[in-house]
Motif scaffolding. Sequence first.
Motif, short mmCIF file in Angstrom:
data_model
loop_
_atom_site.label_atom_id
_atom_site.label_comp_id
_atom_site.label_asym_id
_atom_site.label_seq_id
_atom_site.Cartn_x
_atom_site.Cartn_y
_atom_site.Cartn_z
N UNK A 80 -58.53 65.84 31.92
CA UNK A 80 -59.64 65.53 31.07
C UNK A 80 -59.79 63.89 30.54
N UNK A 81 -58.43 63.68 30.14
CA UNK A 81 -58.29 62.17 29.50
C UNK A 81 -58.77 61.16 30.79
N UNK A 82 -58.15 61.47 32.01
CA UNK A 82 -58.40 60.60 32.96
C UNK A 82 -59.99 60.93 33.56
N UNK A 83 -60.67 61.87 33.67
CA UNK A 83 -61.97 62.31 34.01
C UNK A 83 -62.82 61.45 32.94
N UNK A 84 -62.28 61.55 31.64
CA UNK A 84 -63.23 60.77 30.59
C UNK A 84 -63.23 59.34 30.72
N UNK A 85 -62.00 58.90 30.91
CA UNK A 85 -61.97 57.29 31.42
C UNK A 85 -62.67 56.83 32.55
N UNK A 86 -62.77 57.45 33.61
CA UNK A 86 -63.56 57.37 34.82
C UNK A 86 -65.00 57.50 34.33
N UNK A 87 -65.42 58.25 33.65
CA UNK A 87 -66.80 58.35 33.27
C UNK A 87 -67.16 57.62 32.43
N UNK A 88 -66.48 57.06 31.37
CA UNK A 88 -66.59 55.76 30.56
C UNK A 88 -66.72 54.49 31.51
N UNK A 89 -65.94 54.36 32.51
CA UNK A 89 -66.01 53.04 33.46
C UNK A 89 -67.38 53.22 34.20
#
Length: 128
Positions: free
Chosen positions: A56-65
């Motif tokens: 989830x943390x990685x998905x959130x980081x990708x979405x933010x980018x």
Amino acid sequence: MTDPERARWKQRLEALRDETIGRDPARIEPNRTDHASTSDEDAQALSEMHQVLASKRNQGQAERLREIAGALDRLARDPDLFGLCADCEEPILPARLEAIPWTSRCASCQERLDPRRSATRKSLTDFS
């Protein structure tokens, strides 16, 4: 919005992008590292929970980018429209832009688009 203000937003968005890229992705550990041993159910559940959280943390980081890249693209493509809502074309409140610099919608339009996310807000200007 003036050209110096747009330049400040561009600089801020680029800094946020660089900061997000600079964070290492969360490491997703395998459930079992030793195939010969058997782990108890609690350890297995804890391991799975850590995997979900890291994912989830990685998905959130990708979405933010993606969101930051979209804002930088909007700023480069049509700078006069940056800071205006993509739906109603009204100015996005400065407090909202400060809190979410990559946003493309005002609070009212965002609430109509996704009413569940804004269910905890007391008013349209409550960004916390």
